[in-house]
Scaffold this motif. Structure first.
Motif, PDB file in Angstrom:
ATOM      1  N   SER A   7       0.838  -1.191   0.000  1.00  0.00           N
ATOM      2  CA  SER A   7       0.000   0.000   0.000  1.00  0.00           C
ATOM      3  C   SER A   7       0.876   1.245   0.000  1.00  0.00           C
ATOM      4  O   SER A   7       1.936   1.284   0.637  1.00  0.00           O
ATOM      5  CB  SER A   7      -0.900  -0.003   1.238  1.00  0.00           C
ATOM      6  N   SER A   8       0.418   2.262  -0.681  1.00  0.00           N
ATOM      7  CA  SER A   8       1.169   3.512  -0.728  1.00  0.00           C
ATOM      8  C   SER A   8       1.288   4.153   0.650  1.00  0.00           C
ATOM      9  O   SER A   8       2.231   4.903   0.915  1.00  0.00           O
ATOM     10  CB  SER A   8       0.494   4.488  -1.697  1.00  0.00           C
ATOM     11  N   GLU A   9       0.317   3.860   1.549  1.00  0.00           N
ATOM     12  CA  GLU A   9       0.359   4.448   2.885  1.00  0.00           C
ATOM     13  C   GLU A   9       1.553   3.970   3.703  1.00  0.00           C
ATOM     14  O   GLU A   9       1.942   4.609   4.684  1.00  0.00           O
ATOM     15  CB  GLU A   9      -0.939   4.136   3.645  1.00  0.00           C
ATOM     16  N   GLY A  10       2.146   2.879   3.312  1.00  0.00           N
ATOM     17  CA  GLY A  10       3.292   2.347   4.047  1.00  0.00           C
ATOM     18  C   GLY A  10       4.632   2.810   3.499  1.00  0.00           C
ATOM     19  O   GLY A  10       5.678   2.282   3.895  1.00  0.00           O
ATOM     20  N   MET A  11       4.618   3.781   2.578  1.00  0.00           N
ATOM     21  CA  MET A  11       5.852   4.203   1.915  1.00  0.00           C
ATOM     22  C   MET A  11       6.092   5.695   2.079  1.00  0.00           C
ATOM     23  O   MET A  11       5.141   6.501   2.131  1.00  0.00           O
ATOM     24  CB  MET A  11       5.775   3.888   0.413  1.00  0.00           C
ATOM     25  N   THR A  12       7.340   6.068   2.139  1.00  0.00           N
ATOM     26  CA  THR A  12       7.709   7.470   2.063  1.00  0.00           C
ATOM     27  C   THR A  12       7.536   7.935   0.616  1.00  0.00           C
ATOM     28  O   THR A  12       7.453   7.108  -0.310  1.00  0.00           O
ATOM     29  CB  THR A  12       9.166   7.679   2.483  1.00  0.00           C
ATOM     30  N   PRO A  13       7.499   9.220   0.372  1.00  0.00           N
ATOM     31  CA  PRO A  13       7.388   9.699  -1.010  1.00  0.00           C
ATOM     32  C   PRO A  13       8.500   9.166  -1.917  1.00  0.00           C
ATOM     33  O   PRO A  13       8.237   8.823  -3.079  1.00  0.00           O
ATOM     34  CB  PRO A  13       7.463  11.224  -0.854  1.00  0.00           C
TER      35      PRO A  13
ATOM     36  N   ARG B  96       7.798   5.480  -2.581  1.00  0.00           N
ATOM     37  CA  ARG B  96       6.622   5.362  -3.456  1.00  0.00           C
ATOM     38  C   ARG B  96       6.982   5.687  -4.906  1.00  0.00           C
ATOM     39  O   ARG B  96       6.565   4.998  -5.833  1.00  0.00           O
ATOM     40  CB  ARG B  96       5.526   6.304  -2.960  1.00  0.00           C
ATOM     41  N   SER B  97       7.771   6.730  -5.081  1.00  0.00           N
ATOM     42  CA  SER B  97       8.164   7.130  -6.433  1.00  0.00           C
ATOM     43  C   SER B  97       8.976   6.042  -7.121  1.00  0.00           C
ATOM     44  O   SER B  97       8.747   5.727  -8.298  1.00  0.00           O
ATOM     45  CB  SER B  97       8.966   8.426  -6.366  1.00  0.00           C
ATOM     46  N   LEU B  98       9.918   5.453  -6.388  1.00  0.00           N
ATOM     47  CA  LEU B  98      10.742   4.396  -6.968  1.00  0.00           C
ATOM     48  C   LEU B  98       9.903   3.158  -7.266  1.00  0.00           C
ATOM     49  O   LEU B  98      10.040   2.546  -8.334  1.00  0.00           O
ATOM     50  CB  LEU B  98      11.886   4.038  -6.026  1.00  0.00           C
ATOM     51  N   PHE B  99       9.024   2.785  -6.342  1.00  0.00           N
ATOM     52  CA  PHE B  99       8.191   1.596  -6.560  1.00  0.00           C
ATOM     53  C   PHE B  99       7.331   1.765  -7.803  1.00  0.00           C
ATOM     54  O   PHE B  99       7.212   0.847  -8.624  1.00  0.00           O
ATOM     55  CB  PHE B  99       7.322   1.331  -5.331  1.00  0.00           C
ATOM     56  N   LYS B 100       6.715   2.926  -7.956  1.00  0.00           N
ATOM     57  CA  LYS B 100       5.846   3.164  -9.112  1.00  0.00           C
ATOM     58  C   LYS B 100       6.634   3.147 -10.415  1.00  0.00           C
ATOM     59  O   LYS B 100       6.108   2.748 -11.463  1.00  0.00           O
ATOM     60  CB  LYS B 100       5.120   4.498  -8.934  1.00  0.00           C
ATOM     61  N   HIS B 101       7.895   3.561 -10.337  1.00  0.00           N
ATOM     62  CA  HIS B 101       8.745   3.527 -11.530  1.00  0.00           C
ATOM     63  C   HIS B 101       9.104   2.086 -11.902  1.00  0.00           C
ATOM     64  O   HIS B 101       9.063   1.714 -13.088  1.00  0.00           O
ATOM     65  CB  HIS B 101      10.014   4.340 -11.282  1.00  0.00           C
ATOM     66  N   LEU B 102       9.452   1.275 -10.892  1.00  0.00           N
ATOM     67  CA  LEU B 102       9.878  -0.095 -11.158  1.00  0.00           C
ATOM     68  C   LEU B 102       8.714  -1.036 -11.437  1.00  0.00           C
ATOM     69  O   LEU B 102       8.817  -1.941 -12.274  1.00  0.00           O
ATOM     70  CB  LEU B 102      10.680  -0.633  -9.966  1.00  0.00           C
TER      71      LEU B 102
END
Length: 219
Positions: free
Chosen positions: A194-200, A203-209
């Motif tokens: 979940s995005s709520e468990g990530m720092t910005p 989150r940015s890196l996860f969405k990229h990968l």
């Protein structure tokens, strides 16, 4: 979770004409250490230096089914000559395979043997029910990077200082390496974060990968 046989690898990942697979024997250890040292100069320091120590083979490398070990080493042969090797390490608890060392003898470079490294590691992982296989690629030359990318492996980052190498005049430096992965299970085997468990930044890196794999209000 047994290591695959030579026969299984031969049928799944055929080698170029004239080449065959072979498992080393315990008696091969001294000659194998000398060969690896010659094929892979600079191995004396760092993560793979264990391949130059006899006790590593005695205690940690698989030779036969009577002595299950977590390091597996496969030789490439051309007639009666060793042409190179690939070694991997398994983590039975996480069910992950790590591609440790792949090297080809100088006289056999250009034979396309190294192109077999990624599919061999995948085949080994699938045969043992592993969830993922990963490996590191040097940034000195793009050869293995190209090999992983053509085989469909994903580049997920650059690791700073994971390993050490000999550089000019025997100086030892920590190096940057590319890390490639190949997932061997289906999407249903993953718990999507979940995005709520990530720092910005995370989150940015996860969405990229992994586009489309994030849950939450900021997915």
């Amino acid at each position: 979770m047994k290591w695959p046989s030579v026969e299984h690898l031969t049928s799944s990942v055929p080698l170029p004409p004239g080449y065959t697979y072979a498992l080393p024997t315990r008696e091969d250890t001294p000659a194998l250490i000398r060969a690896v040292d010659a094929w892979f100069p600079g191995l004396a320091v760092g993560n793979a230096s264990c391949y130059l120590r006899e006790d590593f083979y005695v205690n940690r490398v698989f030779f036969d089914e009577l002595h299950e070990r977590d390091f597996f080493l496969m030789l490439f042969k051309h007639e009666n000559e060793w042409a190179g090797m690939l070694s991997v390490e398994r983590d039975k608890d996480s069910q992950v395979l790590y591609g440790r060392v792949g090297t080809i003898a100088e006289s056999h470079r250009g034979s396309r043997l190294s192109k077999c490294f990624p599919p061999l590691m995948e085949t080994m992982g699938k045969a043992m029910g592993m969830g993922m296989v990963y490996s590191l690629a040097t940034l000195k030359v793009p050869h293995m990077q190209v090999g992983f990318e053509k085989a469909g492996w994903q580049l997920i980052g650059i690791i700073p200082g994971f390993d050490r190498e000999l550089v000019n005049h025997g100086e030892v430096k920590r190096v940057f390496e590319a890390i490639y992965v190949k997932v061997l299970v289906t999407e249903q085997d993953f718990l999507r974060p979940s995005s709520e468990g990530m720092t910005p930044a995370t989150r940015s890196l996860f969405k990229h990968l992994y586009p489309g794999q994030l849950h939450g209000t900021e997915a």
